[in-house]
Design a protein around this motif. Structure first.
Motif, PDB file in Angstrom:
ATOM      1  N   ILE A 119       0.885  -1.160   0.000  1.00 63.49           N
ATOM      2  CA  ILE A 119       0.000   0.000   0.000  1.00 63.49           C
ATOM      3  C   ILE A 119       0.924   1.211   0.000  1.00 63.49           C
ATOM      4  N   VAL A 120       0.896   1.980  -1.069  1.00 62.92           N
ATOM      5  CA  VAL A 120       1.793   3.115  -1.229  1.00 62.92           C
ATOM      6  C   VAL A 120       1.024   4.392  -0.915  1.00 62.92           C
ATOM      7  N   THR A 121       1.535   5.160   0.051  1.00 65.24           N
ATOM      8  CA  THR A 121       0.895   6.415   0.456  1.00 65.24           C
ATOM      9  C   THR A 121       1.935   7.525   0.466  1.00 65.24           C
ATOM     10  N   SER A 122       1.497   8.730   0.746  1.00 62.68           N
ATOM     11  CA  SER A 122       2.432   9.856   0.823  1.00 62.68           C
ATOM     12  C   SER A 122       3.324   9.766   2.060  1.00 62.68           C
ATOM     13  N   ILE A 123       2.956   8.957   3.050  1.00 59.68           N
ATOM     14  CA  ILE A 123       3.774   8.843   4.260  1.00 59.68           C
ATOM     15  C   ILE A 123       4.655   7.595   4.275  1.00 59.68           C
ATOM     16  N   GLY A 124       4.482   6.710   3.309  1.00 55.56           N
ATOM     17  CA  GLY A 124       5.311   5.516   3.259  1.00 55.56           C
ATOM     18  C   GLY A 124       4.649   4.383   2.498  1.00 55.56           C
ATOM     19  N   THR A 125       5.362   3.266   2.451  1.00 57.53           N
ATOM     20  CA  THR A 125       4.892   2.063   1.779  1.00 57.53           C
ATOM     21  C   THR A 125       4.736   0.971   2.820  1.00 57.53           C
ATOM     22  N   PHE A 126       3.602   0.271   2.775  1.00 58.36           N
ATOM     23  CA  PHE A 126       3.266  -0.720   3.788  1.00 58.36           C
ATOM     24  C   PHE A 126       2.974  -2.051   3.101  1.00 58.36           C
ATOM     25  N   THR A 127       3.784  -3.071   3.423  1.00 61.15           N
ATOM     26  CA  THR A 127       3.637  -4.395   2.831  1.00 61.15           C
ATOM     27  C   THR A 127       2.660  -5.218   3.654  1.00 61.15           C
ATOM     28  N   THR A 128       1.606  -5.676   2.998  1.00 54.96           N
ATOM     29  CA  THR A 128       0.579  -6.444   3.705  1.00 54.96           C
ATOM     30  C   THR A 128       0.064  -7.559   2.789  1.00 54.96           C
ATOM     31  N   GLY A 129      -0.882  -8.313   3.279  1.00 50.71           N
ATOM     32  CA  GLY A 129      -1.440  -9.417   2.500  1.00 50.71           C
ATOM     33  C   GLY A 129      -2.269  -8.940   1.321  1.00 50.71           C
ATOM     34  N   ASP A 130      -2.392  -9.800   0.331  1.00 55.32           N
ATOM     35  CA  ASP A 130      -3.162  -9.470  -0.875  1.00 55.32           C
ATOM     36  C   ASP A 130      -4.600  -9.087  -0.550  1.00 55.32           C
ATOM     37  N   LEU A 131      -5.265  -9.911   0.264  1.00 59.96           N
ATOM     38  CA  LEU A 131      -6.673  -9.645   0.582  1.00 59.96           C
ATOM     39  C   LEU A 131      -6.829  -8.335   1.345  1.00 59.96           C
ATOM     40  N   LEU A 132      -5.921  -8.059   2.283  1.00 62.01           N
ATOM     41  CA  LEU A 132      -6.007  -6.809   3.044  1.00 62.01           C
ATOM     42  C   LEU A 132      -5.764  -5.597   2.143  1.00 62.01           C
ATOM     43  N   ALA A 133      -4.758  -5.667   1.301  1.00 64.07           N
ATOM     44  CA  ALA A 133      -4.464  -4.547   0.408  1.00 64.07           C
ATOM     45  C   ALA A 133      -5.630  -4.290  -0.547  1.00 64.07           C
ATOM     46  N   ASP A 134      -6.200  -5.352  -1.089  1.00 67.86           N
ATOM     47  CA  ASP A 134      -7.345  -5.187  -1.985  1.00 67.86           C
ATOM     48  C   ASP A 134      -8.546  -4.601  -1.243  1.00 67.86           C
ATOM     49  N   ALA A 135      -8.746  -4.999   0.008  1.00 69.41           N
ATOM     50  CA  ALA A 135      -9.853  -4.454   0.803  1.00 69.41           C
ATOM     51  C   ALA A 135      -9.629  -2.973   1.094  1.00 69.41           C
ATOM     52  N   VAL A 136      -8.397  -2.591   1.365  1.00 71.89           N
ATOM     53  CA  VAL A 136      -8.080  -1.168   1.586  1.00 71.89           C
ATOM     54  C   VAL A 136      -8.382  -0.374   0.325  1.00 71.89           C
ATOM     55  N   GLY A 137      -7.962  -0.881  -0.825  1.00 68.04           N
ATOM     56  CA  GLY A 137      -8.238  -0.194  -2.086  1.00 68.04           C
ATOM     57  C   GLY A 137      -9.730  -0.072  -2.366  1.00 68.04           C
ATOM     58  N   ARG A 138     -10.466  -1.137  -2.106  1.00 66.07           N
ATOM     59  CA  ARG A 138     -11.920  -1.125  -2.320  1.00 66.07           C
ATOM     60  C   ARG A 138     -12.598  -0.117  -1.392  1.00 66.07           C
ATOM     61  N   TYR A 139     -12.194  -0.098  -0.117  1.00 62.67           N
ATOM     62  CA  TYR A 139     -12.786   0.827   0.845  1.00 62.67           C
ATOM     63  C   TYR A 139     -12.433   2.271   0.488  1.00 62.67           C
ATOM     64  N   ALA A 140     -11.190   2.504   0.069  1.00 65.32           N
ATOM     65  CA  ALA A 140     -10.790   3.851  -0.334  1.00 65.32           C
ATOM     66  C   ALA A 140     -11.630   4.346  -1.504  1.00 65.32           C
ATOM     67  N   LEU A 141     -11.884   3.474  -2.466  1.00 70.76           N
ATOM     68  CA  LEU A 141     -12.705   3.847  -3.615  1.00 70.76           C
ATOM     69  C   LEU A 141     -14.155   4.113  -3.206  1.00 70.76           C
ATOM     70  N   ALA A 142     -14.698   3.275  -2.330  1.00 77.61           N
ATOM     71  CA  ALA A 142     -16.074   3.475  -1.865  1.00 77.61           C
ATOM     72  C   ALA A 142     -16.193   4.801  -1.115  1.00 77.61           C
ATOM     73  N   LEU A 143     -15.212   5.123  -0.287  1.00 74.65           N
ATOM     74  CA  LEU A 143     -15.225   6.400   0.432  1.00 74.65           C
ATOM     75  C   LEU A 143     -15.121   7.569  -0.537  1.00 74.65           C
ATOM     76  N   ALA A 144     -14.263   7.448  -1.531  1.00 75.33           N
ATOM     77  CA  ALA A 144     -14.111   8.525  -2.513  1.00 75.33           C
ATOM     78  C   ALA A 144     -15.411   8.759  -3.268  1.00 75.33           C
ATOM     79  N   HIS A 145     -16.108   7.690  -3.624  1.00 72.93           N
ATOM     80  CA  HIS A 145     -17.402   7.833  -4.294  1.00 72.93           C
ATOM     81  C   HIS A 145     -18.424   8.522  -3.402  1.00 72.93           C
ATOM     82  N   ALA A 146     -18.278   8.369  -2.094  1.00 74.34           N
ATOM     83  CA  ALA A 146     -19.200   8.998  -1.147  1.00 74.34           C
ATOM     84  C   ALA A 146     -18.691  10.370  -0.688  1.00 74.34           C
ATOM     85  N   TYR A 147     -17.586  10.842  -1.282  1.00 75.91           N
ATOM     86  CA  TYR A 147     -16.981  12.115  -0.887  1.00 75.91           C
ATOM     87  C   TYR A 147     -16.672  12.138   0.604  1.00 75.91           C
TER      88      TYR A 147
END
Length: 110
Positions: free
Chosen positions: A4-32
């Motif tokens: 997971i690459v962010t402006s504060i650093g890179t965080f190595t995690t499991g595939d399922l967790l990283a995909d869930a973070v990406g999905r949640y980030a997108l859902a939040l962005a769609h909801a502003y």
């Protein structure tokens, strides 16, 4: 494993967790909206730590495949929380805009 690459650093995690973070980030962005989440990750030394990350609207993150052969990070509680939050957002909070008010429509017009 994924990073997971962010402006504060890179965080190595499991595939399922990283995909869930990406999905949640997108859902939040769609909801502003944005939120702070806690994600388990492996340090460069191979120890398991937790990071609090802000994700969602106007927050840049990237999910990329990690190099190496570390053990997969699995945290079923964190994964369940992310999935539950995401499902709630996708079901209840995504704005239902007509196509002519969608940002995607305006990209094709300009």
């Amino acid at each position: 494993m994924k990073n997971i690459v962010t402006s504060i650093g890179t965080f190595t995690t499991g595939d399922l967790l990283a995909d869930a973070v990406g999905r949640y980030a997108l859902a939040l962005a769609h909801a502003y909206d944005s939120a702070v989440i806690e994600v388990p990750y492996l340090t460069a030394q191979g120890t398991l730590q937790r990071a609090e990350l802000r994700v969602g609207w106007l927050v840049d993150i990237g999910i990329v495949t990690a190099e190496g052969d570390q053990d997969e990070v699995i945290d079923t509680d964190a994964l369940r929380i992310l999935d539950d939050c995401c499902e709630e957002l996708e079901r209840d909070r995504w704005p239902q805009l007509p196509p002519e008010q969608s940002w995607a429509y305006w990209e094709t017009v300009l």
